[in-house]
Design a protein around this motif. Structure first.
Motif, mmCIF file in Angstrom:
data_model
loop_
_atom_site.group_PDB
_atom_site.id
_atom_site.type_symbol
_atom_site.label_atom_id
_atom_site.label_comp_id
_atom_site.label_asym_id
_atom_site.label_seq_id
_atom_site.Cartn_x
_atom_site.Cartn_y
_atom_site.Cartn_z
ATOM 1 N N PRO A 58 0.795 -1.236 0.000
ATOM 2 C CA PRO A 58 0.000 0.000 0.000
ATOM 3 C C PRO A 58 0.825 1.283 0.000
ATOM 4 C CG PRO A 58 -0.134 -1.108 2.130
ATOM 5 C CD PRO A 58 0.528 -2.064 1.192
ATOM 6 N N GLU A 59 2.007 1.274 0.644
ATOM 7 C CA GLU A 59 2.831 2.492 0.632
ATOM 8 C C GLU A 59 3.319 2.795 -0.783
ATOM 9 O OE1 GLU A 59 4.918 3.474 4.803
ATOM 10 O OE2 GLU A 59 5.876 1.883 3.649
ATOM 11 N N LEU A 60 3.744 1.762 -1.493
ATOM 12 C CA LEU A 60 4.176 1.945 -2.877
ATOM 13 C C LEU A 60 3.017 2.389 -3.739
ATOM 14 C CD1 LEU A 60 6.324 1.688 -5.097
ATOM 15 C CD2 LEU A 60 5.782 -0.758 -5.236
ATOM 16 N N PHE A 61 1.843 1.838 -3.509
ATOM 17 C CA PHE A 61 0.653 2.230 -4.271
ATOM 18 C C PHE A 61 0.332 3.698 -4.039
ATOM 19 C CE2 PHE A 61 -4.167 2.072 -4.703
ATOM 20 C CZ PHE A 61 -4.149 2.046 -6.085
ATOM 21 N N TRP A 62 0.457 4.147 -2.807
ATOM 22 C CA TRP A 62 0.222 5.562 -2.505
ATOM 23 C C TRP A 62 1.238 6.424 -3.256
ATOM 24 C CZ3 TRP A 62 3.264 9.375 -0.370
ATOM 25 C CH2 TRP A 62 2.614 10.550 0.029
ATOM 26 N N ALA A 63 2.515 6.040 -3.214
ATOM 27 C CA ALA A 63 3.566 6.870 -3.785
ATOM 28 C C ALA A 63 3.518 6.933 -5.300
ATOM 29 C CB ALA A 63 4.930 6.348 -3.332
ATOM 30 N N VAL A 64 3.252 5.801 -5.945
ATOM 31 C CA VAL A 64 3.296 5.775 -7.407
ATOM 32 C C VAL A 64 2.148 6.577 -8.015
ATOM 33 C CG1 VAL A 64 1.904 3.679 -7.830
ATOM 34 C CG2 VAL A 64 3.833 4.234 -9.345
ATOM 35 N N ARG A 65 1.062 6.766 -7.276
ATOM 36 C CA ARG A 65 -0.043 7.593 -7.761
ATOM 37 C C ARG A 65 0.283 9.072 -7.531
ATOM 38 N NH1 ARG A 65 -5.107 5.699 -4.773
ATOM 39 N NH2 ARG A 65 -3.551 5.070 -3.198
ATOM 40 N N GLY A 66 1.152 9.560 -8.369
ATOM 41 C CA GLY A 66 1.690 10.915 -8.283
ATOM 42 C C GLY A 66 3.185 10.886 -8.516
ATOM 43 N N GLY A 67 3.854 9.854 -7.978
ATOM 44 C CA GLY A 67 5.295 9.712 -8.158
ATOM 45 C C GLY A 67 5.667 8.999 -9.433
ATOM 46 N N SER A 68 4.736 8.296 -10.034
ATOM 47 C CA SER A 68 4.900 7.670 -11.354
ATOM 48 C C SER A 68 6.257 6.990 -11.490
ATOM 49 C CB SER A 68 4.680 8.726 -12.438
ATOM 50 O OG SER A 68 4.618 8.149 -13.722
ATOM 51 N N GLY A 69 7.053 7.386 -12.499
ATOM 52 C CA GLY A 69 8.306 6.717 -12.818
ATOM 53 C C GLY A 69 9.421 6.895 -11.810
ATOM 54 N N ALA A 70 9.197 7.630 -10.745
ATOM 55 C CA ALA A 70 10.237 7.779 -9.721
ATOM 56 C C ALA A 70 10.369 6.546 -8.842
ATOM 57 C CB ALA A 70 9.943 8.997 -8.842
ATOM 58 N N PHE A 71 9.364 5.657 -8.882
ATOM 59 C CA PHE A 71 9.351 4.505 -7.981
ATOM 60 C C PHE A 71 9.436 3.172 -8.707
ATOM 61 C CE2 PHE A 71 7.617 7.952 -5.533
ATOM 62 C CZ PHE A 71 8.205 7.774 -4.287
ATOM 63 N N GLY A 72 9.504 3.192 -10.023
ATOM 64 C CA GLY A 72 9.616 1.948 -10.758
ATOM 65 C C GLY A 72 9.169 2.112 -12.193
ATOM 66 N N VAL A 73 9.251 1.011 -12.928
ATOM 67 C CA VAL A 73 8.795 0.996 -14.320
ATOM 68 C C VAL A 73 7.434 0.319 -14.347
ATOM 69 C CG1 VAL A 73 9.309 0.295 -16.669
ATOM 70 C CG2 VAL A 73 11.181 0.816 -15.101
ATOM 71 N N VAL A 74 6.415 1.051 -14.718
ATOM 72 C CA VAL A 74 5.046 0.529 -14.712
ATOM 73 C C VAL A 74 4.840 -0.354 -15.937
ATOM 74 C CG1 VAL A 74 2.605 1.139 -14.810
ATOM 75 C CG2 VAL A 74 4.185 2.501 -13.425
ATOM 76 N N VAL A 75 4.527 -1.630 -15.705
ATOM 77 C CA VAL A 75 4.297 -2.546 -16.818
ATOM 78 C C VAL A 75 2.815 -2.777 -17.070
ATOM 79 C CG1 VAL A 75 6.534 -3.668 -16.583
ATOM 80 C CG2 VAL A 75 4.582 -4.589 -15.342
ATOM 81 N N SER A 76 1.968 -2.472 -16.085
ATOM 82 C CA SER A 76 0.516 -2.500 -16.316
ATOM 83 C C SER A 76 -0.172 -1.761 -15.187
ATOM 84 C CB SER A 76 -0.018 -3.937 -16.405
ATOM 85 O OG SER A 76 0.008 -4.572 -15.135
ATOM 86 N N LEU A 77 -1.392 -1.354 -15.428
ATOM 87 C CA LEU A 77 -2.215 -0.749 -14.391
ATOM 88 C C LEU A 77 -3.671 -1.097 -14.630
ATOM 89 C CD1 LEU A 77 -2.434 3.134 -14.926
ATOM 90 C CD2 LEU A 77 -1.386 1.613 -16.570
ATOM 91 N N GLU A 78 -4.430 -1.100 -13.561
ATOM 92 C CA GLU A 78 -5.863 -1.373 -13.623
ATOM 93 C C GLU A 78 -6.599 -0.090 -13.287
ATOM 94 O OE1 GLU A 78 -6.605 -4.734 -11.031
ATOM 95 O OE2 GLU A 78 -4.686 -5.590 -11.645
ATOM 96 N N ILE A 79 -7.534 0.288 -14.150
ATOM 97 C CA ILE A 79 -8.225 1.563 -13.969
ATOM 98 C C ILE A 79 -9.738 1.370 -14.009
ATOM 99 C CG2 ILE A 79 -6.339 2.918 -14.953
ATOM 100 C CD1 ILE A 79 -8.025 3.157 -17.535
ATOM 101 N N ASP A 80 -10.444 2.243 -13.303
ATOM 102 C CA ASP A 80 -11.899 2.307 -13.400
ATOM 103 C C ASP A 80 -12.287 3.001 -14.699
ATOM 104 O OD1 ASP A 80 -12.684 1.100 -10.942
ATOM 105 O OD2 ASP A 80 -12.106 2.938 -9.882
ATOM 106 N N LEU A 81 -13.356 2.534 -15.302
ATOM 107 C CA LEU A 81 -13.885 3.135 -16.527
ATOM 108 C C LEU A 81 -15.116 3.978 -16.204
ATOM 109 C CD1 LEU A 81 -13.502 0.027 -18.858
ATOM 110 C CD2 LEU A 81 -11.949 1.985 -18.634
#
Length: 457
Positions: free
Chosen positions: A188-211
């Protein structure tokens, strides 16, 4: 021998041995083409470019780069490549996610799983068949991951908030080369950070989004000659002051040189345009737009359109374009600010100045938000200048800086991270009060600063 003692040649040999033809080094025949971002005015020169085709490939790239003492800069399209202008890429592997595309729609849960290099056009094509859409921006060839995880402003924004709040889960490769899933229940801490921190915390290979539950939407544009700019701009500013959250619109003054590839209604002209979407019935939308239509636009395309067509309304360039831009968030838009906007928009050449209406859900942070969940401001001022030749860059940059500075008196202490596309911009205002916690997590999760992000934490 320490990593700092390894020569460039040895590093290149190690990358080649580990990655084979998935990596391109400076001096290789394809290097210059591979390093080009969408914004071709940006001259990025990384140590190497890696082109993975799977999540496992991304793991291999991150591990090979760190083993060679190199950093990693994730990039999907390079729309915002200018934000890397302050980053030295000479010891960095530019990790291009362009080959990692694909969308799976789950209509029953109204969600989608999107691979890390996918574009909004990919999502819209997949969701349309289900009568759904997504909180995309004004250009279909922007990547979903970079847009969403840096905030994301759409014509659904005042009613539904920033796109980042639609993200349910992220799969990413972290600094130690691990492939992990981050969500409210996992990391959850990584999830919080990547939502705004984007590529600063890793390379995103997929994401799940609400439509979003829209098969069609009432949207379009109103266009006048720029000789009406003052009248229209003041009217739009007054109209937005009481517009409901169902309406998200933009006012633009656009100056075009005479170019044969432009449609006749734009070539060689300066125009003022109001565009956007109104999430109402046709009758309610018509009633709401009446004060603007009373100004007798020469073009009026507002009407009911398929949701996937909304991405074309803003008339963003259809292909890679050399440009320089700046933006600021405004806390209010009184008549004096409108006059300042009009003055800065009167720049000859290919120059666009726009005001986007924020507020509503864009300004309200939901309880489940990550590091970035809202933008505290009422309007966004954006200035863009096309750079047809490299020699034009200094003048173009000076013009957009002057345009933004002209509205300094109404500037809020905030940024829209997806609009940062140049050097010399401190992203701290985009992180707001989350900045301190983000920096602590960055130090803990990426202690060697492996990832070179467009918006460094």
């Amino acid at each position: 021998m320490t990593l700092s003692d390894i020569t460039a040649d040895v590093r290149g040999d190690r990358l080649r041995a580990a990655l084979g033809d998935r990596v391109i080094l400076e001096g290789d025949s394809g290097y210059d083409a591979a390093r080009l971002p969408w914004n071709v005015a940006v001259d990025q020169r990384p140590f190497a470019i890696a082109r993975p085709g799977s999540a496992e490939d991304v793991v291999a790239v991150v591990r090979a780069a760190t083993a060679a003492g190199l950093r990693v800069a994730p990039q999907s399209t390079g729309h915002g490549a200018g934000a890397l202008a302050d980053t030295d890429l000479s010891e960095t592997v530019l990790l291009s996610l362009a080959g990692l595309r694909g969308v799976t729609v789950h209509a029953e849960t109204r969600t989608a799983r999107v691979l890390g290099g996918s574009l909004w056009n990919d999502v819209l094509a997949a969701t349309a068949a289900h009568g759904l859409t997504a909180p995309h921006g004004s250009a279909g060839d922007v990547s979903v991951a970079g847009y969403c995880l840096s905030g994301g402003l759409s014509f659904y924004g005042r009613a539904h908030g920033l796109a980042v709040n639609s993200v349910r889960a992220v799969q990413l490769v972290t600094a130690d080369g691990s492939l992990v899933r981050a969500s409210a229940d996992e990391n959850p801490e990584l999830f919080w950070a990547v939502r705004g921190g984007s590529g600063a915390f890793g390379v995103v290979v997929s994401l799940e989004i609400d439509l979003l539950p829209y098969a069609d939407v009432f949207a379009g544009m109103l266009l006048w000659d720029a000789s009406r700019a003052a009248e229209v701009s003041h009217a739009w500013a007054a109209w937005t002051a009481s517009a409901p959250e169902s309406a998200t619109t933009t006012l633009r003054i656009m100056n075009f040189p005479p170019l044969p590839e432009l449609p006749p209604f734009l070539s060689g002209r300066s125009v003022v345009v109001v565009d956007g979407a109104v999430l109402e019935t046709d009758a309610a939308a018509d009633s709401l737009l009446a004060p603007l239509r009373d100004l007798a636009p020469e073009m009026d395309t507002f009407g009911r359109i398929p949701a996937e067509a909304l991405v074309t309304v803003h008339m963003d360039p259809p292909g890679p374009t050399p440009a320089v831009s700046r933006h600021s968030i405004l806390s209010e838009l009184p008549p004096e600010a409108v006059e300042a906007f009009l003055a800065t928009a009167a720049v000859p050449g290919l120059f666009f100045a726009e005001l986007r209406h924020l507020g509503g859900m864009i300004a309200r942070r939901p309880a489940h938000a990550g590091a970035v969940g809202a933008i505290a401001g009422e309007y966004l001022m954006h200035a863009v200048a096309i750079v047809p030749v490299p020699e034009a860059l200094p003048g173009a940059d000076a013009a957009v800086r002057a345009g933004i500075d002209a509205l300094d008196s109404w500037r809020a202490d905030a940024l829209a991270l997806t609009f940062v596309d140049g050097g010399g911009v401190d992203p701290a205002a985009g992180f707001g009060s989350a900045g301190e916690r983000m920096r602590e997590l960055k130090h803990r999760l990426d202690p060697k600063d492996t990832f070179a992000a467009a918006h460094p934490v």
